[in-house]
Enzyme design. Structure first.
Site, PDB file in Angstrom:
ATOM      1  N   LYS A 628       0.599  -1.172  -0.159  1.00  0.00           N
ATOM      2  CA  LYS A 628      -0.262  -0.071  -0.130  1.00  0.00           C
ATOM      3  C   LYS A 628       0.998   1.280  -0.370  1.00  0.00           C
ATOM      4  CE  LYS A 628      -3.464  -1.339  -0.268  1.00  0.00           C
ATOM      5  NZ  LYS A 628      -3.791  -1.748  -1.805  1.00  0.00           N
ATOM      6  N   THR A 629       2.251   1.277  -0.491  1.00  0.00           N
ATOM      7  CA  THR A 629       2.824   2.139  -0.600  1.00  0.00           C
ATOM      8  C   THR A 629       2.898   2.793  -2.287  1.00  0.00           C
ATOM      9  OG1 THR A 629       4.850   0.816  -0.846  1.00  0.00           O
ATOM     10  CG2 THR A 629       4.102   1.824   1.577  1.00  0.00           C
ATOM     11  N   GLY A 630       2.117   2.584  -3.048  1.00  0.00           N
ATOM     12  CA  GLY A 630       2.751   2.785  -4.268  1.00  0.00           C
ATOM     13  C   GLY A 630       3.786   1.937  -5.174  1.00  0.00           C
ATOM     14  N   SER A 726      -4.538   2.062   4.779  1.00  0.00           N
ATOM     15  CA  SER A 726      -4.973   2.176   3.022  1.00  0.00           C
ATOM     16  C   SER A 726      -5.103   0.552   3.135  1.00  0.00           C
ATOM     17  CB  SER A 726      -4.053   2.245   2.498  1.00  0.00           C
ATOM     18  OG  SER A 726      -4.035   1.752   1.254  1.00  0.00           O
ATOM     19  N   LYS A 847      -6.386   0.549  -6.996  1.00  0.00           N
ATOM     20  CA  LYS A 847      -6.059   1.428  -6.541  1.00  0.00           C
ATOM     21  C   LYS A 847      -5.443   2.925  -6.275  1.00  0.00           C
ATOM     22  CE  LYS A 847      -3.170  -2.591  -7.141  1.00  0.00           C
ATOM     23  NZ  LYS A 847      -2.861  -3.672  -5.709  1.00  0.00           N
ATOM     24  N   GLY A 848      -6.195   3.505  -5.396  1.00  0.00           N
ATOM     25  CA  GLY A 848      -6.356   5.256  -5.115  1.00  0.00           C
ATOM     26  C   GLY A 848      -8.083   4.915  -4.971  1.00  0.00           C
ATOM     27  N   TYR A 851     -12.484   6.047   0.058  1.00  0.00           N
ATOM     28  CA  TYR A 851     -12.478   6.213   1.388  1.00  0.00           C
ATOM     29  C   TYR A 851     -12.454   7.047   2.766  1.00  0.00           C
ATOM     30  CZ  TYR A 851      -7.241   5.260   1.680  1.00  0.00           C
ATOM     31  OH  TYR A 851      -6.587   4.863   1.175  1.00  0.00           O
TER      32      TYR A 851
HETATM   33  N1  LIG Z   1      -0.670   6.080  -9.837  1.00  0.00           N
HETATM   34  C1  LIG Z   1      -0.893   6.127  -8.738  1.00  0.00           C
HETATM   35  N2  LIG Z   1      -2.563   5.334  -9.432  1.00  0.00           N
HETATM   36  C2  LIG Z   1      -2.647   4.255  -8.597  1.00  0.00           C
HETATM   37  N3  LIG Z   1      -2.267   4.423  -7.234  1.00  0.00           N
HETATM   38  C3  LIG Z   1      -1.407   4.627  -6.755  1.00  0.00           C
HETATM   39  C4  LIG Z   1      -0.551   5.654  -7.915  1.00  0.00           C
HETATM   40  N4  LIG Z   1       0.217   6.695  -7.400  1.00  0.00           N
HETATM   41  C5  LIG Z   1       0.430   5.587  -6.268  1.00  0.00           C
HETATM   42  N5  LIG Z   1      -0.408   4.841  -5.213  1.00  0.00           N
HETATM   43  C6  LIG Z   1      -0.819   4.631  -4.592  1.00  0.00           C
HETATM   44  O1  LIG Z   1      -1.160   3.175  -4.288  1.00  0.00           O
HETATM   45  C7  LIG Z   1      -1.850   2.691  -2.758  1.00  0.00           C
HETATM   46  C8  LIG Z   1      -1.652   1.230  -3.471  1.00  0.00           C
HETATM   47  O2  LIG Z   1      -0.757   0.302  -3.012  1.00  0.00           O
HETATM   48  P1  LIG Z   1       0.265  -0.354  -3.436  1.00  0.00           P
HETATM   49  O3  LIG Z   1       0.039  -0.416  -4.992  1.00  0.00           O
HETATM   50  O4  LIG Z   1       2.121  -0.841  -2.558  1.00  0.00           O
HETATM   51  O5  LIG Z   1      -1.159  -1.849  -3.221  1.00  0.00           O
HETATM   52  S1  LIG Z   1       0.138  -3.586  -3.043  1.00  0.00           S
HETATM   53  O6  LIG Z   1      -0.344  -3.814  -1.613  1.00  0.00           O
HETATM   54  O7  LIG Z   1      -0.263  -3.540  -4.551  1.00  0.00           O
HETATM   55  O8  LIG Z   1      -1.837  -3.557  -2.931  1.00  0.00           O
HETATM   56  C9  LIG Z   1      -2.880   2.721  -3.342  1.00  0.00           C
HETATM   57  O9  LIG Z   1      -3.640   3.247  -2.684  1.00  0.00           O
HETATM   58  P2  LIG Z   1      -4.826   3.435  -2.001  1.00  0.00           P
HETATM   59  O10 LIG Z   1      -5.231   5.007  -2.181  1.00  0.00           O
HETATM   60  O11 LIG Z   1      -5.560   3.776  -0.424  1.00  0.00           O
HETATM   61  O12 LIG Z   1      -6.078   2.396  -3.195  1.00  0.00           O
HETATM   62  C10 LIG Z   1      -2.547   4.762  -3.975  1.00  0.00           C
HETATM   63  O13 LIG Z   1      -3.176   5.633  -2.514  1.00  0.00           O
END
Ligand SMILES: Nc1ncnc2c1ncn2[C@@H]1O[C@H](COP(=O)(O)OS(=O)(=O)O)[C@@H](OP(=O)(O)O)[C@H]1O
Length: 895
Positions: A628-630, A726, A847-848, A851
């Site tokens: 959840k760090t991106g 997240s 992702k994104g 909430y």
């Molecule tokens: N470009 C782009 N597009 C979409 N999301 C982005 C992006 N950059 C960073 N993020 C943030 O990534 C969060 C999801 O993290 P992960 O991809 O590491 O999640 S996972 O662990 O693989 O499930 C996701 O967390 P949440 O916002 O809580 O859904 C995003 O905040």
């Protein structure tokens, strides 16, 4: 001419008949004429050569072999047995355990003269070989920390240099003595050779006097010494002791008691006329409350290794005592395989049985373990074929295991069926000849396919022979032997195998590589002897040829067993491989899970690994998360780079392989490699993998480093509080029942009396955010320059800038302008990949997510919760010379 040739055939027939009948009459003038006219010089030379080759062949196989083997058999060496104690019963070894030591860790502190000193290295190696935990410190101005709260960190303190110990400054010495007294910790010291020869010089601060630089001989042990446990007193190690710089001790206080003695080399006479000099001495601590064992020389003398282990046992009040049990299994491989002329005769089999009977008297339950390749049954001379039959006739006296039917290396088979068919042939032979087939043990020719693992071998073994145990020298590497370990894969327990100095080509004692003395030294306190001392379970591999000829193996094992019996109190026993494997993993449960290395890093491993396997496209970059760090966004951005190639997707976990942190790891290296086929990347591309669960996986850094030691590791960090929130939203939307039942605040504030599922969820939610703790674990395996810590908040806001820095870190060419590849998508609220024209391709719904914002009280709680971890992270980043991200500064600010 043609007519001449044709016509000449008839006289030849006549010539034969004529010669018989008219032998005394005219000596076949026509025949001779014919021969003379048909044989030219070339034909004559060719004929002579052919005849010579045939003669050599005949001579070698039918005359020389039996004759020379008769000569060898005449020179069968008798096992070494000059030991007066052999006849006497083994006595009970001392028990060093006491209640005194509940407050120390079973670990030793080794204080060495320098990082490169020889004895220091020897000490460390001996400790490693016996799995004794230790810490090495170079002697310096200050002592390392000796206690943790009210617990002593070390059970014994070893000084490589006795003089460094005696000459410590007063302050440190008092500190050390106090620690030793308070925690009943003993000291071991070694007198190291000095330039000056001292005579009766006093050891500073002790009523102990030393003579140095002596040459000694004829070592004996003091049977009354309480230090002795592994070592058995009563025999004399006759002859010169190695080295010219021995120190001997003389004391005029009852606190001292000799452990071992020797006499000067130039001293003659016997019994009472000889004045024994104390070469190892014990200080009972009657004067200052500190017990010590002091050695007059290092480890060149074999007995000192044994006495050193005893000293550790004694001084640690049994905390560092080794078990006295030693298990020995002797495999005789290549039964039926040997070259003609090197195989067993009937009398060799009788000698084998006699030797086995002799060994059984010293090693309870001992039986030679015979590994057969039936294709070569009866492939010897007539005498040797009778030897094969004698083995079969006496089959019930031995234990048996299957080798490969044709002695082929299993890694050469890419097809399980083919392997199974050949294994079936061997099994068929076993059934027909009454060889037991239930040992559940097998050994592979040249270790092939065992490690590195060749999956078809494991599969066929299990199916045809129900193999549950094997042994190899190759895991994790051949050398050094003390680092060999066991593991379990697909239900097969792989035990480490030791070497005894005998190999397929080692046939005769007189031709032993390096001379007979070399083997004798190995037996009499040297490598082979020490191997048995240092390994509770010893599996030795020998070959059929070592038991024919002059029966070198029988000499070796009988001799070493007698020497062990003579000088030690170890209790020797043997058991079938399956029982030994169970014992091994009871002793070393931590070894059950394997640690996969890269087969291509070791030429020996490459040679016994399938040619169809490929490790050239293993990842050189790992994105490890945390979750959840991106990390998915980063993975997508990296995959856009022409120099990078991601792994093939997994059918269950998509782009994440989650190999290093969960059960996938136990599926084996092939499983992982399948996601990185040779076709994955062109030669200039770098493969990479991203699994966000790697970051906080306890075992991941170690496993990753074992396979990918040169990889670059990318870590993405955002505010741990936001990450936790997240993550909660993520598992909630995946329908996690606990997350659905509780609010975020209830989960993060759950205390230890909460129901277990709630506590577990709390830990899974909060623990990954203890960034500094996990980073330290990665830094324990990888050097700092391999680690890149990336700001996840910045990645979200300015991905092009982050990717710019990352490209530099990864040294990627060409350098890509990510401004052209990524574009902010107002609808998604994130940067997305530019496709054609103005269009973008964004990450999926998960992702994104949208909430509600985190409750104020939860944010406050988490800020407090993570403060110590964030402080440690900030310090760590500064120490590493890395920038402190803005989010971390914000978290640590008072606002
Ligand atoms: N470009 C782009 N597009 C979409 N999301 C982005 C992006 N950059 C960073 N993020 C943030 O990534 C969060 C999801 O993290 P992960 O991809 O590491 O999640 S996972 O662990 O693989 O499930 C996701 O967390 P949440 O916002 O809580 O859904 C995003 O905040």
């Amino acid at each position: 001419m043609a007519g001449d040739g044709r016509g000449a055939r008839t006289p030849l027939l006549e010539c034969g008949g004529y010669a018989q009948v008219h032998a005394y009459k005219t000596p076949a003038p026509r025949c001779c004429f014919w021969l003379a006219s048909h044989i030219n010089v070339r034909k004559c030379v060719a004929g002579v050569m052919l005849l010579s080759v045939l003669t050599i062949f005949f001579y070698t196989y039918y005359v020389t072999v039996p004759l020379t083997s008769l000569v060898w058999r005449d020179r069968v060496p008798r096992p070494l047995s000059q030991c007066s104690l052999l006849a006497s019963q083994q006595q009970h070894a001392r028990d060093h355990t006491s209640d005194a030591r509940l407050r120390i860790d079973a670990k030793v502190l080794v204080i060495v003269e320098s990082a490169y000193s020889r004895l220091g290295r020897d000490i460390a190696e001996l400790l490693v070989a016996n799995r004794i935990r230790y810490k090495v410190e170079v002697a310096g101005k200050s002592l390392p920390i000796l206690t943790t709260l009210d617990k002593g960190r070390y059970g014994v303190i070893i000084f490589e240099s006795l003089s460094k110990y005696a000459n410590m400054d007063k302050w440190n010495r008092e500190l050390l003595d106090k620690y030793c007294r308070e925690y009943s910790v003993g000291v071991v010291g070694f007198a190291t050779p000095g330039e000056e020869s001292l005579v009766g010089a006093q050891l500073k601060g002790f009523p102990l006097f030393m003579h140095t630089n002596l040459r000694l001989k004829d070592a004996t042990l003091n049977p009354a010494s309480p230090v002795l446990r592994l070592s058995r007193a009563g025999e004399t190690a006759w002859g010169d002791l190695p080295g010219d710089h021995w120190t001997v001790f003389r004391a005029n206080s009852s606190t001292y008691e000799p452990v071992a003695w020797a006499v000067r080399q130039n001293e003659y006479g016997s019994g009472e006329n000889r004045s024994p000099l104390a070469t190892v001495i014990q200080d009972h601590g009657r004067l200052d409350g500190v017990q010590r064992v002091l050695f007059g020389s290092g480890f060149q003398f074999w007995l000192h290794r044994l006495l050193f282990l005893d000293a550790l046992s004694y001084l640690s009040h049994g905390q560092l005592s080794l078990s006295l049990e030693r298990w020995i299994l002797v495999d005789i491989d290549d039964i039926f395989v040997g070259e003609r002329g090197t195989r067993l005769h009937e009398e060799d089999v009788s000698a084998l049985l006699a030797s086995q009977a002799a060994l059984q008297r010293l090693v309870s339950g001992f039986r030679f373990n015979l590994g057969f390749s039936a294709k070569y049954y009866h492939h010897g001379t007539p005498l040797e074929n009778r030897g094969d039959d004698a083995l079969l006739k006496n089959r019930e006296h031995f234990t048996w295991f299957c080798h490969m039917w044709n002695h082929q290396q299993p890694h050469l088979y890419n097809n399980v069926t083919q392997l199974e068919t050949e294994m079936m042939l061997n099994k068929q032979f076993a059934i027909e000849h009454g060889i037991p087939t239930n040992s559940c043990y097998s050994v592979s020719p040249h270790h092939s396919g065992v490690y590195p693992v060749h999956e078809p071998l494991y599969e066929a073994w299990r199916k045809v022979w129900d193999v549950k145990v094997t042994s190899t020298e190759e895991y994790p590497h051949l050398r050094p032997a003390r680092l060999r370990r066991g593991f379990r894969h697909r239900g097969v327990m792989v035990l480490p195998r030791q070497t005894c100095g005998l190999f397929t080509h080692t046939l005769l004692l007189e031709r032993y590589p390096g001379g007979r003395q070399r083997l004798d030294r190995s037996i009499q306190g040297g490598e082979l002897f020490q191997t048995v001392i240092n390994n509770p379970i010893n599996i030795f591999m020998t070959h059929m040829s070592n038991y024919g000829n002059d029966r070198l193996a029988l000499y070796t094992f009988e001799s070493v067993v007698k020497f062990l019996r003579c000088w030690t109190n170890v209790r020797l026993a043997s058991a079938p491989p399956l029982a030994l494997a169970d014992k091994y993993f009871q002793l070393r449960p931590d070894e059950l899970n394997p640690l996969w290395g890269n087969p291509c890093d070791d030429i020996r491993h490459r040679r016994i690994w399938s040619k169809s396997k490929w490790c050239g496209s293993l990842p050189r970059v790992l994105v490890v998360g945390p979750q959840k760090t991106g990390s998915t966004a980063l993975h997508t951005f990296l995959a856009l780079h022409p120099a990078l190639a991601p792994n093939l997707p997994s059918p269950t976990t998509y782009e994440e392989l989650q190999f290093f942190n969960n059960h996938n790891y136990l599926k084996g290296l092939d499983w992982y490699l399948n996601f990185f086929p040779a076709s994955l990347s062109n030669l200039s591309q770098i493969s990479f993998e991203k699994s966000a669960t790697y970051f906080d996986g306890e075992l991941v850094p170690r496993r990753a480093h074992a396979l990918l030691p040169t990889a670059k590791i990318i870590i993405i960090l955002i505010s741990p509080s936001k990450r936790a929130y997240s993550w909660y939203q993520h598992i909630r939307s995946h329908g996690d029942p606990v997350a659905k039942n509780y609010t975020f605040h209830t989960i993060i504030t759950a205390n230890d009396s909460a129901p277990k599922p709630l506590k577990d969820l709390r830990n899974r939610c909060l623990n990954p955010g203890k960034y500094s703790h996990h980073l330290e674990r990665w830094l324990a395996e990888y050097s700092a320059h391999q680690l890149h810590v990336l700001d996840g908040t910045q990645l979200r806001a300015e991905p092009a800038a982050v990717m710019n820095t990352l490209q530099k870190f990864l040294k990627l060419t060409p350098h890509i302008d990510y401004n052209k590849l990524l574009k902010y998508d107002p609808k998604k609220g994130f940067f997305c990949q530019v496709t054609s024209g103005e269009k973008t391709k964004c990450l999926g719904k998960s992702k994104g997510r949208i909430y509600p914002p985190m409750e104020e009280r939860s944010a406050k709680f988490l800020k407090r919760y993570y403060t110590p971890h964030n402080t440690a992270l900030s310090k760590l980043l500064v120490r590493l010379g890395r920038p402190v991200p803005q989010w971390l500064k914000d978290e640590l600010s008072n606002g």
